[in-house]
Design an enzyme around this catalytic site. Structure first.
Site, mmCIF file in Angstrom:
data_model
loop_
_atom_site.group_PDB
_atom_site.id
_atom_site.type_symbol
_atom_site.label_atom_id
_atom_site.label_comp_id
_atom_site.label_asym_id
_atom_site.label_seq_id
_atom_site.Cartn_x
_atom_site.Cartn_y
_atom_site.Cartn_z
ATOM 1 N N THR A 66 -7.309 9.554 9.180
ATOM 2 C CA THR A 66 -7.731 8.496 7.894
ATOM 3 C C THR A 66 -8.769 8.404 8.343
ATOM 4 O O THR A 66 -9.730 9.042 7.781
ATOM 5 C CB THR A 66 -6.841 7.814 9.011
ATOM 6 O OG1 THR A 66 -6.975 6.373 8.900
ATOM 7 C CG2 THR A 66 -7.604 7.601 10.444
ATOM 8 N N GLY B 46 2.825 -2.591 7.695
ATOM 9 C CA GLY B 46 2.193 -1.426 7.478
ATOM 10 C C GLY B 46 2.317 -0.342 8.344
ATOM 11 O O GLY B 46 2.491 0.782 8.452
ATOM 12 N N GLY C 116 -5.984 -1.054 -4.609
ATOM 13 C CA GLY C 116 -7.555 -0.124 -3.667
ATOM 14 C C GLY C 116 -6.970 1.175 -4.591
ATOM 15 O O GLY C 116 -6.035 1.583 -5.143
ATOM 16 N N ALA C 117 -8.119 2.569 -4.353
ATOM 17 C CA ALA C 117 -7.615 3.995 -4.781
ATOM 18 C C ALA C 117 -8.714 4.626 -4.190
ATOM 19 O O ALA C 117 -9.546 5.626 -4.702
ATOM 20 C CB ALA C 117 -8.420 3.602 -6.931
ATOM 21 N N GLY C 118 -8.099 4.347 -3.134
ATOM 22 C CA GLY C 118 -9.371 5.355 -2.374
ATOM 23 C C GLY C 118 -8.077 6.625 -1.885
ATOM 24 O O GLY C 118 -7.145 6.164 -2.639
ATOM 25 N N GLY C 119 -8.120 6.490 -0.411
ATOM 26 C CA GLY C 119 -7.956 8.244 -0.025
ATOM 27 C C GLY C 119 -6.275 7.989 -0.439
ATOM 28 O O GLY C 119 -5.199 8.280 -0.668
ATOM 29 N N LYS D 163 -10.168 11.566 4.165
ATOM 30 C CA LYS D 163 -9.427 12.056 3.625
ATOM 31 C C LYS D 163 -9.556 13.057 2.269
ATOM 32 O O LYS D 163 -9.360 13.794 2.153
ATOM 33 C CB LYS D 163 -8.576 10.883 3.050
ATOM 34 C CG LYS D 163 -7.467 10.587 4.144
ATOM 35 C CD LYS D 163 -6.769 9.468 4.046
ATOM 36 C CE LYS D 163 -5.737 9.047 5.115
ATOM 37 N NZ LYS D 163 -4.381 7.995 4.051
ATOM 38 N N ASP E 256 1.157 10.294 3.191
ATOM 39 C CA ASP E 256 0.935 8.815 3.204
ATOM 40 C C ASP E 256 1.716 8.348 1.996
ATOM 41 O O ASP E 256 2.503 7.768 2.618
ATOM 42 C CB ASP E 256 -0.663 7.904 3.241
ATOM 43 C CG ASP E 256 -1.851 8.604 3.898
ATOM 44 O OD1 ASP E 256 -1.228 8.757 5.271
ATOM 45 O OD2 ASP E 256 -3.013 7.873 3.701
#
Length: 268
Positions: free
Chosen positions: A70, A247, A135-138, A74, A111
């Site tokens: 996490t 979540g 968001g544009a992360g993992g 990632k 995910d």
């Protein structure tokens, strides 16, 4: 009642930094108990600068089934793996890696699949929706790919770095020709599905990932943050007449996939 862990137990390490917020061990270990699997998941708090060394050491541990990954590891773990699934390779991120008998690691990314499965289990269809991903992360990258596969009508991406959002949109356009992907500001107006794919909301004092005044009644607002259970975003969304999705549903829907991948049990 506690279960007995024998010397033959398969060990799974949860790589995170920090690790105090993790709830996955609770659900993963409960699933192993229910399925009578001799396996255990333990959290490891590893700072980014030590990740490579820690990951290399895990190659030598024969009782290790693999790792769950996490924030913020990632992308780094994907780069450290010896092979990747098609999904993890396309996304450039991995949230799980299986240790092979020779010490090599094979990474995958669940995910997105877990997030979409969680929505469907709660009765929220995504096909045909106009979605805004924050968001544009993992984690966000995996969710973007899964929502595209799940049939959203359009997907807009808002990120602190607009360049990173546009890069993700461009990759999705290449993978799903003819579909509508765009980088946009964090404005929720005109969308019927809002997804927070960032870690904002996990720490007290975090900024909101979207302007709450743009949330429209009836919009489905989902968060990937599991701790706290009701994030500031979800609280404000409720006050504005939105439908909220916690979540925790992402990980509870993902546990079977993770266990199947790591332990070779049904549910993969």
């Amino acid at each position: 009642m506690d279960r007995f862990i024998s010397g033959r137990a398969r060990v799974v390490v949860h790589l995170a930094y920090p690790s105090h917020h993790l709830r996955t061990p609770r659900y993963f270990n409960a699933f192993c108990m229910e399925q009578n699997l001799n396996a255990v998941l333990v959290p490891w708090q590893v700072p980014p600068e030590n990740l490579k060394q820690a990951f290399h050491g895990l190659r030598q541990v024969e009782s290790l089934a693999g790792v769950i990954v996490t924030i913020p590891h990632k992308r780094s773990v994907a780069a450290l793996c010896d092979s990747l699934s098609d999904t993890a390779g396309f996304l450039g991120v991995a949230n799980v890696a299986r240790r092979m008998p020779n010490g090599a690691f094979h990474g995958d990314m669940f995910d997105g699949a877990g997030f979409v499965r969680g929505l469907l289990r709660e009765g929220h269809e995504i096909r045909g929706r106009r979605a805004l991903l924050l968001g544009a992360g993992g984690a966000a990258t995996g969710i973007a790919e899964a929502m595209a596969r799940g049939g959203v009508a359009s997907l807009a991406i808002a990120n602190r770095s607009i360049i990173k959002a546009e890069e993700l949109a461009e990759r999705l356009r290449g993978a799903f020709p003819g579909r509508d992907f765009a980088a946009v500001p964090p404005d929720a107006r005109g969308f019927d599905l809002i997804v927070n794919g960032t870690s904002l909301g996990m720490r007290p004092g975090d900024l909101l990932p979207v302007d709450p005044d743009t949330l429209e009644p009836g919009t489905l607002v989902a968060d990937v943050v599991m701790e706290p259970d009701v994030t500031p975003l979800l609280q404000l969304a409720t006050e504005r007449g939105c439908i909220v999705h916690k979540g925790v549903h992402m990980i509870t829907s993902q546990v079977e996939l993770l266990a199947g991948f790591l332990l070779g049990e049904p549910g993969a």
